[in-house]
Design a protein around this motif. Structure first.
Motif, PDB file in Angstrom:
ATOM      1  N   THR A  42     -27.201  25.918 -17.039  1.00 34.29           N
ATOM      2  CA  THR A  42     -28.017  26.989 -16.468  1.00 34.29           C
ATOM      3  C   THR A  42     -29.480  26.679 -16.743  1.00 34.29           C
ATOM      4  OG1 THR A  42     -26.263  28.622 -16.820  1.00 34.29           O
ATOM      5  CG2 THR A  42     -28.494  29.456 -16.460  1.00 34.29           C
ATOM      6  N   LEU A  43     -30.225  26.423 -15.692  1.00 36.00           N
ATOM      7  CA  LEU A  43     -31.656  26.138 -15.817  1.00 36.00           C
ATOM      8  C   LEU A  43     -32.426  27.456 -15.747  1.00 36.00           C
ATOM      9  CD1 LEU A  43     -31.828  23.113 -13.351  1.00 36.00           C
ATOM     10  CD2 LEU A  43     -31.257  23.097 -15.788  1.00 36.00           C
ATOM     11  N   LYS A  44     -33.391  27.626 -16.660  1.00 34.54           N
ATOM     12  CA  LYS A  44     -34.119  28.890 -16.751  1.00 34.54           C
ATOM     13  C   LYS A  44     -35.615  28.690 -16.548  1.00 34.54           C
ATOM     14  CE  LYS A  44     -32.844  30.388 -20.774  1.00 34.54           C
ATOM     15  NZ  LYS A  44     -32.691  31.316 -21.919  1.00 34.54           N
ATOM     16  N   VAL A  45     -36.210  29.658 -15.843  1.00 36.75           N
ATOM     17  CA  VAL A  45     -37.658  29.786 -15.736  1.00 36.75           C
ATOM     18  C   VAL A  45     -38.013  31.150 -16.330  1.00 36.75           C
ATOM     19  CG1 VAL A  45     -39.662  29.816 -14.216  1.00 36.75           C
ATOM     20  CG2 VAL A  45     -37.692  28.381 -13.650  1.00 36.75           C
ATOM     21  N   VAL A  46     -38.824  31.143 -17.374  1.00 33.89           N
ATOM     22  CA  VAL A  46     -39.168  32.369 -18.095  1.00 33.89           C
ATOM     23  C   VAL A  46     -40.638  32.689 -17.849  1.00 33.89           C
ATOM     24  CG1 VAL A  46     -39.204  33.543 -20.320  1.00 33.89           C
ATOM     25  CG2 VAL A  46     -37.462  31.808 -19.845  1.00 33.89           C
ATOM     26  N   LEU A  47     -40.906  33.876 -17.302  1.00 34.48           N
ATOM     27  CA  LEU A  47     -42.267  34.345 -17.038  1.00 34.48           C
ATOM     28  C   LEU A  47     -42.597  35.497 -17.980  1.00 34.48           C
ATOM     29  CD1 LEU A  47     -42.208  34.449 -13.130  1.00 34.48           C
ATOM     30  CD2 LEU A  47     -43.049  32.604 -14.573  1.00 34.48           C
ATOM     31  N   SER A  48     -43.830  35.504 -18.462  1.00 36.13           N
ATOM     32  CA  SER A  48     -44.269  36.580 -19.341  1.00 36.13           C
ATOM     33  C   SER A  48     -45.786  36.583 -19.388  1.00 36.13           C
ATOM     34  CB  SER A  48     -43.692  36.417 -20.746  1.00 36.13           C
ATOM     35  OG  SER A  48     -44.140  37.461 -21.593  1.00 36.13           O
ATOM     36  N   SER A  49     -46.354  37.721 -19.765  1.00 34.58           N
ATOM     37  CA  SER A  49     -47.804  37.838 -19.904  1.00 34.58           C
ATOM     38  C   SER A  49     -48.246  37.208 -21.217  1.00 34.58           C
ATOM     39  CB  SER A  49     -48.237  39.306 -19.858  1.00 34.58           C
ATOM     40  OG  SER A  49     -49.627  39.420 -20.083  1.00 34.58           O
ATOM     41  N   THR A  50     -49.281  36.404 -21.156  1.00 34.44           N
ATOM     42  CA  THR A  50     -49.817  35.771 -22.359  1.00 34.44           C
ATOM     43  C   THR A  50     -50.768  36.677 -23.122  1.00 34.44           C
ATOM     44  OG1 THR A  50     -51.633  34.799 -21.076  1.00 34.44           O
ATOM     45  CG2 THR A  50     -49.619  33.499 -21.316  1.00 34.44           C
ATOM     46  N   LYS A  51     -51.020  37.883 -22.609  1.00 37.50           N
ATOM     47  CA  LYS A  51     -52.009  38.773 -23.223  1.00 37.50           C
ATOM     48  C   LYS A  51     -51.438  40.132 -23.581  1.00 37.50           C
ATOM     49  CE  LYS A  51     -56.607  40.725 -22.320  1.00 37.50           C
ATOM     50  NZ  LYS A  51     -57.724  40.795 -21.346  1.00 37.50           N
ATOM     51  N   TYR A  52     -50.636  40.727 -22.701  1.00 35.14           N
ATOM     52  CA  TYR A  52     -50.213  42.108 -22.870  1.00 35.14           C
ATOM     53  C   TYR A  52     -48.789  42.181 -23.388  1.00 35.14           C
ATOM     54  CZ  TYR A  52     -54.304  42.865 -19.953  1.00 35.14           C
ATOM     55  OH  TYR A  52     -55.573  42.856 -19.452  1.00 35.14           O
ATOM     56  N   MET A  53     -48.508  43.252 -24.123  1.00 36.53           N
ATOM     57  CA  MET A  53     -47.177  43.507 -24.653  1.00 36.53           C
ATOM     58  C   MET A  53     -46.331  44.257 -23.614  1.00 36.53           C
ATOM     59  SD  MET A  53     -47.012  42.146 -27.627  1.00 36.53           S
ATOM     60  CE  MET A  53     -48.063  41.514 -28.929  1.00 36.53           C
ATOM     61  N   SER A  54     -45.086  44.500 -23.993  1.00 36.68           N
ATOM     62  CA  SER A  54     -44.157  45.129 -23.047  1.00 36.68           C
ATOM     63  C   SER A  54     -44.528  46.572 -22.746  1.00 36.68           C
ATOM     64  CB  SER A  54     -42.733  45.070 -23.614  1.00 36.68           C
ATOM     65  OG  SER A  54     -42.672  45.712 -24.879  1.00 36.68           O
ATOM     66  N   ASP A  55     -45.231  47.255 -23.677  1.00 29.68           N
ATOM     67  CA  ASP A  55     -45.636  48.626 -23.398  1.00 29.68           C
ATOM     68  C   ASP A  55     -46.877  48.704 -22.530  1.00 29.68           C
ATOM     69  OD1 ASP A  55     -47.219  47.499 -25.291  1.00 29.68           O
ATOM     70  OD2 ASP A  55     -47.385  49.286 -26.553  1.00 29.68           O
ATOM     71  N   GLU A  56     -47.502  47.570 -22.224  1.00 25.23           N
ATOM     72  CA  GLU A  56     -48.688  47.536 -21.382  1.00 25.23           C
ATOM     73  C   GLU A  56     -48.400  46.968 -19.995  1.00 25.23           C
ATOM     74  OE1 GLU A  56     -52.090  46.854 -24.808  1.00 25.23           O
ATOM     75  OE2 GLU A  56     -51.027  45.136 -24.000  1.00 25.23           O
ATOM     76  N   VAL A  57     -47.566  45.952 -19.935  1.00 33.69           N
ATOM     77  CA  VAL A  57     -47.214  45.312 -18.660  1.00 33.69           C
ATOM     78  C   VAL A  57     -45.711  45.102 -18.640  1.00 33.69           C
ATOM     79  CG1 VAL A  57     -47.373  43.203 -17.312  1.00 33.69           C
ATOM     80  CG2 VAL A  57     -49.440  44.181 -18.292  1.00 33.69           C
ATOM     81  N   SER A  58     -45.083  45.513 -17.570  1.00 31.93           N
ATOM     82  CA  SER A  58     -43.643  45.326 -17.391  1.00 31.93           C
ATOM     83  C   SER A  58     -43.398  44.489 -16.147  1.00 31.93           C
ATOM     84  CB  SER A  58     -42.936  46.679 -17.271  1.00 31.93           C
ATOM     85  OG  SER A  58     -43.418  47.390 -16.144  1.00 31.93           O
ATOM     86  N   LEU A  59     -42.361  43.663 -16.209  1.00 30.45           N
ATOM     87  CA  LEU A  59     -41.984  42.786 -15.099  1.00 30.45           C
ATOM     88  C   LEU A  59     -40.652  43.232 -14.524  1.00 30.45           C
ATOM     89  CD1 LEU A  59     -42.862  39.276 -16.578  1.00 30.45           C
ATOM     90  CD2 LEU A  59     -44.098  40.482 -14.797  1.00 30.45           C
ATOM     91  N   ARG A  60     -40.518  43.076 -13.218  1.00 31.52           N
ATOM     92  CA  ARG A  60     -39.250  43.330 -12.539  1.00 31.52           C
ATOM     93  C   ARG A  60     -39.173  42.438 -11.311  1.00 31.52           C
ATOM     94  NH1 ARG A  60     -39.617  46.882  -8.099  1.00 31.52           N
ATOM     95  NH2 ARG A  60     -41.662  47.878  -7.831  1.00 31.52           N
ATOM     96  N   PRO A  61     -37.959  42.064 -10.876  1.00 32.22           N
ATOM     97  CA  PRO A  61     -37.818  41.203  -9.701  1.00 32.22           C
ATOM     98  C   PRO A  61     -38.420  41.846  -8.461  1.00 32.22           C
ATOM     99  CG  PRO A  61     -35.773  41.303 -10.925  1.00 32.22           C
ATOM    100  CD  PRO A  61     -36.666  42.330 -11.517  1.00 32.22           C
ATOM    101  N   HIS A  62     -38.879  41.009  -7.567  1.00 36.43           N
ATOM    102  CA  HIS A  62     -39.498  41.513  -6.344  1.00 36.43           C
ATOM    103  C   HIS A  62     -38.466  42.218  -5.479  1.00 36.43           C
ATOM    104  CE1 HIS A  62     -41.939  41.561  -2.673  1.00 36.43           C
ATOM    105  NE2 HIS A  62     -42.972  41.346  -3.476  1.00 36.43           N
ATOM    106  N   GLU A  63     -38.939  43.234  -4.782  1.00 30.60           N
ATOM    107  CA  GLU A  63     -38.041  44.027  -3.944  1.00 30.60           C
ATOM    108  C   GLU A  63     -37.496  43.238  -2.771  1.00 30.60           C
ATOM    109  OE1 GLU A  63     -40.367  47.331  -2.814  1.00 30.60           O
ATOM    110  OE2 GLU A  63     -40.361  48.275  -4.808  1.00 30.60           O
ATOM    111  N   ASP A  64     -38.251  42.260  -2.295  1.00 29.19           N
ATOM    112  CA  ASP A  64     -37.811  41.462  -1.153  1.00 29.19           C
ATOM    113  C   ASP A  64     -37.077  40.228  -1.680  1.00 29.19           C
ATOM    114  OD1 ASP A  64     -37.383  40.225   1.209  1.00 29.19           O
ATOM    115  OD2 ASP A  64     -39.491  40.050   1.801  1.00 29.19           O
ATOM    116  N   PRO A  65     -35.770  40.094  -1.500  1.00 33.13           N
ATOM    117  CA  PRO A  65     -35.040  38.930  -2.033  1.00 33.13           C
ATOM    118  C   PRO A  65     -35.408  37.625  -1.359  1.00 33.13           C
ATOM    119  CG  PRO A  65     -33.595  40.285  -0.666  1.00 33.13           C
ATOM    120  CD  PRO A  65     -34.876  41.042  -0.810  1.00 33.13           C
TER     121      PRO A  65
END
Length: 552
Positions: A285-308
C-alpha cells in the motif's frame, strides 16, 4: 612723592594691560608707558573680549613749574576724552583701582571655568545657545506648526487572538491527489518515487483579490497570492528528506464567491512502511500523506474533495516498476482524513492510498529462474562417469553452483521475508549434493565398493529432484509470510532426516557386502594353504649362467 606717583602709574598700566591698550604720556607728549594686552588663549578669548572694556586712551600730564621743593607735590590732572573734565588724581586712582580689581576677579573666574571645560571636554552651554540661535529650516518650521498626529492604540492580546481565530479556526481544506507516473518502488529501502498533482480548495471571504465583473477566476503565483490572502501551507509530510521538486504551482481565486484553489505538481520521493514478510509475493500500500506545516488540527482540518474526479491514477503509471494493480494493470486507490496526536503535536492529515501487488512474471524472472538453474547444475554430477579422471569435474560441478547461490542470496536478500526461507532451502539442497558427491567418491575409490557407490548414485537420482520439488511446493503453501520461522524449521528438519536415512541405509547395505567379502577372502586363503607348495629346484639343475651369477 615721585615714587608714589610712579607706583600708581605702574598699577594703572598693569590694569590697563588686562583690559586694553593704554598710553601714558607726559605734558611734553612723550610716551611714558605703553602696554599691550598679553596673548590670551583661544578658548578664553571670547570670555575676555566680552568682559573687558573697549580700548581707552588716558593722558596724564605732569606739569613742573621750575624747581619743585620737597614739600611741594607735582600737579597731576586727568583729562577724559568723552567728558573733557579734570578730577583729582587721588579719587580717580581709587575708583580706577576698584574697577580694575573687579574686572580682574571676573576674568580669573571666567578663565577658571574655561580651564575646567578644556580638561573635561563636553558640549558647553554656549554651543547649545549657538544651535538655538540658528535659523530653523522650512521642514522644522512645518513640523512645529503642524498639530501632533494621533497615535494608534496598540492591539491587545485578546484582539490579536480574536483576529487569528476568525482568520484560521474552522478552515476546512479539501484535498485531492492525482498520480501521473510512478517511477520506482524500492521495498528494500522503503521508498517510492512518483509524479503527483496535489490540489487544495477552501472558502476564504477575507481574501483581498480584486473581483472581476464576469466572476472569472484570477490566477496568481504563490508568492503573489500570499500577499493578498491566507494560505494553509499544506505539504507532503512523508517525503524523503529534501527529495521534493516543485514543477509548477499556482493559486486560482473566485473573488465573488470567495473560493480559492491551489494546484501543485511535484516530483517527490516518499517514505513508506512496506510489509516484506511475503516478499516476493507481497501486496503493498503506497501512501501520500498531506498535512499543514504550520497549523494544528484545531486550526486547520483536511477532508477529501467533494468531487471524486479530482482523484485518480493515470493509465500505465505502474509500467516498469514490477508491480500491477490488485485487480488489473491499474492500481486501486482510496483516500481518508485522520487526526493524529503525538504528544503536543496534533495534526489533521489527509491520506491517499494506492494498493499494488508484485507481478508474478517479474518474480519468476528475477528470483525463480536463476535459483532453479543453480539447483539443477549439481544434479548433473550424478550422470558423470565414475572413473578416477572425472573426480575433479564432478567436485567442481557441485561446488560452483554453491558459490553462485551464496553471492546471489547476499545481493537480493530481504530481511524477515519468505525469500530468505527460500534462499536457505536452495542453499541446503546444493550443499547436500556436494556432500553426497564426495561420499560416493570415497565409497568407490577408497573402500573399493563399486556396487554400493552405484546403488547410492541411483538413489540420489530419484531423491534429489523429489526432495527439491517437495520443499518448493511446501514453501509455496506458506507464501503469505505469516509462518516464515516455522517453514524454516521444517525445511531444516526434512533435509536432516533425509540425510540421516540415506547414511543409515547405506551403512546397512555395506555390512553384508563386507561380511561376504571377508568370508570369501578366508576361504580363498584356506584353499591356497591346502595346496602343496611347488618343488624348489636344486642348484645342480640351475643353468650355467645362474650358477655364475650366484658365484659372483
Amino acid at each position: 612723592m615721585t615714587l608714589a606717583v610712579a607706583a600708581r602709574l605702574l598699577l594703572l598700566a598693569l590694569a590697563a594691560s588686562l583690559s586694553g591698550a593704554v598710553e601714558v604720556t607726559s605734558s611734553s607728549g612723550t610716551n611714558l608707558l605703553r602696554a599691550e594686552p598679553p596673548a590670551v588663549p583661544s578658548a578664553a578669548a571670547t570670555a575676555a573680549a566680552a568682559a573687558a572694556a573697549s580700548p581707552r586712551k588716558v593722558e596724564v600730564q605732569v606739569q613742573a613749574k621750575g624747581q619743585v621743593s620737597e614739600k611741594q607735590e607735582p600737579t597731576v590732572s586727568l583729562v577724559e576724552e568723552k567728558k573733557g573734565s579734570v578730577t583729582s588724581v587721588g579719587a580717580l586712582f581709587e575708583a580706577q583701582e576698584e574697577r580694575q580689581e573687579q574686572e580682574i576677579s571676573e576674568l580669573k573666574s571666567e578663565l577658571k571655568k574655561l580651564q575646567e571645560h578644556v580638561e573635561k571636554p563636553e558640549v558647553t552651554v554656549k554651543l547649545q545657545l549657538d544651535e538655538l540661535k540658528k535659523p530653523a529650516t522650512a521642514n522644522e518650521e512645518a513640523k512645529r506648526s503642524s498639530p501632533p498626529a494621533e497615535s494608534k492604540p496598540a492591539a491587545t492580546l485578546e484582539e490579536l487572538a480574536r483576529e487569528k481565530a476568525t482568520a484560521v479556526v474552522n478552515k476546512d481544506i479539501q484535498y485531492s491527489v492525482y498520480v501521473r507516473k510512478i517511477y520506482d518502488i524500492d521495498v528494500a529501502k522503503k521508498t517510492w518515487e512518483a509524479d503527483l498533482v496535489v490540489s487544495l480548495a477552501w472558502y476564504d471571504a477575507q481574501s483581498h483579490a480584486p473581483a472581476s465583473p464576469s466572476d472569472a477566476p484570477a490566477t496568481y503565483a504563490v508568492d503573489e497570492a500570499r500577499k493578498i490572502m491566507w494560505l494553509p501551507d499544506i505539504a507532503i509530510t512523508n517525503r524523503h528528506m529534501k527529495d521534493v521538486e516543485t514543477v509548477s504551482e499556482s493559486v486560482k481565486v473566485w473573488p465573488r464567491r470567495g473560493w480559492v484553489a491551489k494546484v501543485q505538481r511535484v516530483s517527490v520521493r516518499m517514505l513508506n512502511d512496506f510489509d516484506t514478510s511475503a516478499y516476493p509475493f507481497d501486496n503493498q500500500t503506497l501512501k501520500v500523506v498531506l498535512s499543514s506545516t504550520k497549523y494544528m488540527s484545531d486550526e486547520v482540518s483536511l477532508r477529501p474533495h467533494e468531487d471524486p474526479e479530482w482523484f485518480g491514477v493515470k493509465p500505465n503509471s505502474l509500467k516498469g516498476t514490477g508491480f500491477v494493480g490488485m485487480e488489473g494493470s491499474e492500481p486501486n486507490y482510496s483516500y481518508a482524513a485522520i487526526n493524529e496526536t503525538d504528544g503536543e503535536l496534533r495534526k489533521c492529515r489527509g491520506n491517499f492510498y494506492l494498493k499494488v501487488k508484485r507481478s508474478s512474471m517479474a518474480t519468476s524472472r528475477t528470483v525463480f529462474e536463476p535459483t532453479l538453474t543453480l539447483v539443477a547444475l549439481p544434479y548433473a554430477v550424478l550422470f558423470f562417469p565414475r572413473l578416477l579422471p572425472f573426480s575433479m569435474p564432478r567436485l567442481a560441478t557441485s561446488m560452483i553452483p554453491l558459490l553462485c547461490m551464496i553471492t546471489f542470496s547476499n545481493k537480493y536478500t530481504m530481511p524477515d521475508s519468505w525469500l530468505d526461507v527460500y534462499f536457505e532451502m536452495v542453499t541446503l539442497l546444493i550443499s547436500s549434493m556436494c556432500v553426497w558427491s564426495l561420499v560416493v567418491e570415497v565409497v568407490q575409490h577408497t573402500y573399493k565398493n563399486e556396487e554400493l557407490a552405484s546403488r547410492m548414485i541411483w538413489e540420489l537420482k530419484i531423491l534429489y529432484p523429489a526432495t527439491a520439488l517437495c520443499l518448493f511446493l511446501f514453501l509455496l503453501c506458506f507464501s503469505s509470510g505469516d509462518y516464515n520461522d516455522a517453514a524454516t524449521s521444517m525445511v531444516r528438519f526434512i533435509l536432516l532426516v533425509e540425510h540421516v536415512c540415506i547414511l543409515y541405509f547405506a551403512r546397512k547395505r555395506a555390512q553384508p557386502q563386507a561380511e561376504e567379502a571377508t568370508e570369501g577372502g578366508d576361504l580363498k586363503d584356506a584353499a591356497d594353504a591346502s595346496k602343496d607348495p611347488p618343488p624348489v629346484p636344486d642348484s645342480a639343475d640351475k643353468p650355467a649362467e645362474e650358477k655364475g651369477a650366484d658365484t659372483h
